[in-house]
Design a protein around this motif. Structure first.
Motif, short mmCIF file in Angstrom:
data_model
loop_
_atom_site.label_atom_id
_atom_site.label_comp_id
_atom_site.label_asym_id
_atom_site.label_seq_id
_atom_site.Cartn_x
_atom_site.Cartn_y
_atom_site.Cartn_z
N MET A 1 0.84 -1.17 0.00
CA MET A 1 0.00 0.00 0.00
C MET A 1 0.89 1.24 0.00
SD MET A 1 -3.14 1.22 2.29
CE MET A 1 -4.11 0.26 1.20
N PRO A 2 0.64 2.19 -0.89
CA PRO A 2 1.44 3.41 -0.93
C PRO A 2 1.06 4.38 0.19
CG PRO A 2 -0.22 3.47 -2.62
CD PRO A 2 -0.32 2.11 -1.98
N TYR A 3 1.99 5.28 0.51
CA TYR A 3 1.79 6.28 1.57
C TYR A 3 2.14 7.66 1.04
CZ TYR A 3 1.48 2.49 4.91
OH TYR A 3 1.08 1.37 5.60
N ALA A 4 1.55 8.68 1.68
CA ALA A 4 1.84 10.06 1.31
C ALA A 4 1.69 10.95 2.54
CB ALA A 4 0.89 10.54 0.21
N LEU A 5 2.13 12.19 2.40
CA LEU A 5 2.01 13.20 3.45
C LEU A 5 0.69 13.94 3.27
CD1 LEU A 5 3.56 14.70 5.77
CD2 LEU A 5 4.26 16.32 4.00
N PHE A 6 -0.05 14.12 4.37
CA PHE A 6 -1.35 14.78 4.34
C PHE A 6 -1.40 15.91 5.36
CE2 PHE A 6 -2.32 10.76 2.43
CZ PHE A 6 -3.38 10.98 1.59
N SER A 7 -2.23 16.89 5.06
CA SER A 7 -2.64 17.91 6.02
C SER A 7 -4.15 17.92 5.96
CB SER A 7 -2.08 19.28 5.66
OG SER A 7 -2.54 20.26 6.57
N ASN A 8 -4.78 17.55 7.08
CA ASN A 8 -6.23 17.30 7.09
C ASN A 8 -6.51 16.24 6.04
OD1 ASN A 8 -6.76 19.21 9.17
ND2 ASN A 8 -6.51 20.83 7.64
N ASP A 9 -7.32 16.49 5.07
CA ASP A 9 -7.60 15.48 4.05
C ASP A 9 -6.90 15.77 2.73
OD1 ASP A 9 -9.20 13.83 5.61
OD2 ASP A 9 -10.97 15.04 5.24
N ALA A 10 -6.04 16.78 2.71
CA ALA A 10 -5.35 17.15 1.47
C ALA A 10 -4.04 16.38 1.35
CB ALA A 10 -5.08 18.64 1.44
N LYS A 11 -3.86 15.69 0.25
CA LYS A 11 -2.61 14.98 -0.04
C LYS A 11 -1.58 16.00 -0.49
CE LYS A 11 -0.80 11.45 -3.12
NZ LYS A 11 -1.12 10.65 -4.31
N LEU A 12 -0.45 16.09 0.23
CA LEU A 12 0.56 17.11 -0.06
C LEU A 12 1.77 16.59 -0.80
CD1 LEU A 12 0.55 18.93 3.39
CD2 LEU A 12 -0.76 19.49 1.33
N SER A 13 1.96 15.28 -0.84
CA SER A 13 3.16 14.74 -1.48
C SER A 13 2.77 13.69 -2.52
CB SER A 13 4.08 14.11 -0.44
OG SER A 13 3.55 12.87 0.02
N LYS A 14 3.75 13.29 -3.26
CA LYS A 14 3.58 12.15 -4.13
C LYS A 14 3.43 10.90 -3.26
CE LYS A 14 6.55 14.05 -7.74
NZ LYS A 14 7.80 13.85 -8.49
N ALA A 15 3.00 9.83 -3.85
CA ALA A 15 2.90 8.55 -3.15
C ALA A 15 4.25 7.85 -3.18
CB ALA A 15 1.85 7.67 -3.81
N TYR A 16 4.58 7.19 -2.06
CA TYR A 16 5.83 6.44 -1.93
C TYR A 16 5.51 5.03 -1.45
CZ TYR A 16 8.12 10.88 -2.62
OH TYR A 16 8.54 12.07 -3.17
N PRO A 17 6.41 4.08 -1.70
CA PRO A 17 6.12 2.68 -1.37
C PRO A 17 5.85 2.41 0.11
CG PRO A 17 8.00 2.80 -2.85
CD PRO A 17 7.67 4.20 -2.43
N ASP A 49 5.66 18.23 12.02
CA ASP A 49 5.29 19.60 12.38
C ASP A 49 3.93 19.95 11.76
OD1 ASP A 49 5.74 22.00 13.62
OD2 ASP A 49 7.23 22.70 12.19
N HIS A 50 3.25 20.94 12.31
CA HIS A 50 2.02 21.53 11.74
C HIS A 50 0.89 20.54 11.51
CE1 HIS A 50 4.13 25.27 11.22
NE2 HIS A 50 5.06 24.68 10.52
N ASP A 51 0.76 19.56 12.36
CA ASP A 51 -0.33 18.58 12.25
C ASP A 51 -0.34 17.80 10.94
OD1 ASP A 51 -1.35 19.20 14.80
OD2 ASP A 51 -2.44 20.91 13.98
N TYR A 52 0.82 17.70 10.30
CA TYR A 52 0.91 16.83 9.13
C TYR A 52 0.80 15.39 9.60
CZ TYR A 52 2.83 20.86 6.59
OH TYR A 52 3.01 22.08 6.01
N GLU A 53 0.42 14.51 8.70
CA GLU A 53 0.42 13.09 9.02
C GLU A 53 0.76 12.28 7.78
OE1 GLU A 53 -3.43 11.55 10.26
OE2 GLU A 53 -4.42 13.13 9.17
N ILE A 54 1.31 11.11 8.02
CA ILE A 54 1.64 10.18 6.96
C ILE A 54 0.64 9.05 7.05
CG2 ILE A 54 3.36 8.53 6.13
CD1 ILE A 54 5.49 10.51 7.30
N ARG A 55 -0.02 8.78 5.92
CA ARG A 55 -1.02 7.72 5.94
C ARG A 55 -1.14 7.08 4.56
NH1 ARG A 55 -5.88 11.91 7.06
NH2 ARG A 55 -6.31 12.49 4.92
N PRO A 56 -1.78 5.93 4.51
CA PRO A 56 -1.98 5.27 3.21
C PRO A 56 -2.79 6.17 2.29
CG PRO A 56 -2.53 3.78 5.02
CD PRO A 56 -2.31 5.14 5.62
N CYS A 57 -2.56 6.01 0.99
CA CYS A 57 -3.25 6.87 0.03
C CYS A 57 -3.62 6.10 -1.23
CB CYS A 57 -2.35 8.05 -0.35
SG CYS A 57 -0.88 7.58 -1.28
#
Length: 84
Positions: A1-17, A49-57
Motif C-alpha cells: 500500500m502506498p503512503y503520502a504526506l497529508f494535512s487534514n484530508d489534502a494529499k501534499l506529497s507524491k505517493a511512496y512505497p 510539524d504543523h499537524d501533518y500526518e503520513i497515511r496510506p493513500c
C-alpha cells in the motif's frame, strides 16, 4: 500500500512505497521536529510539524510510488554533488 504526506484530508506529497520513505522526504523537507516528553526518558522522538500526518493513500492515475522514490533519491544525490 502506498503512503503520502497529508494535512487534514489534502494529499501534499507524491505517493511512496512505504511510510518510512515519506518520513525520509518529510525530514529532508524540514517538516520533522524532535520533541522530548517530560514523562519519557528515552530522549527526543521525531514528530511531524504543523499537524501533518503520513497515511496510506490512493494513487493518482499513472503514478508509480517506486519511481517517485527513485526520483527523490536521485534528486537528493544531485543536491549532495552540487553542495560539494
Amino acid at each position: 500500500m502506498p503512503y503520502a504526506l497529508f494535512s487534514n484530508d489534502a494529499k501534499l506529497s507524491k505517493a511512496y512505497p512505504t511510510a518510512a520513505d515519506v518520513w525520509k522526504i518529510a525530514r529532508k523537507s524540514g517538516l520533522v521536529v524532535d520533541v522530548v516528553s517530560g514523562q519519557d526518558n528515552t530522549g527526543p522522538r521525531p514528530v511531524l510539524d504543523h499537524d501533518y500526518e503520513i497515511r496510506p493513500c490512493q494513487l493518482e492515475p499513472h503514478e508509480d510510488p517506486a519511481r517517485n522514490k527513485a526520483d527523490a533519491e536521485r534528486d537528493a544525490q544531485t543536491e549532495l554533488q552540487l553542495a560539494s
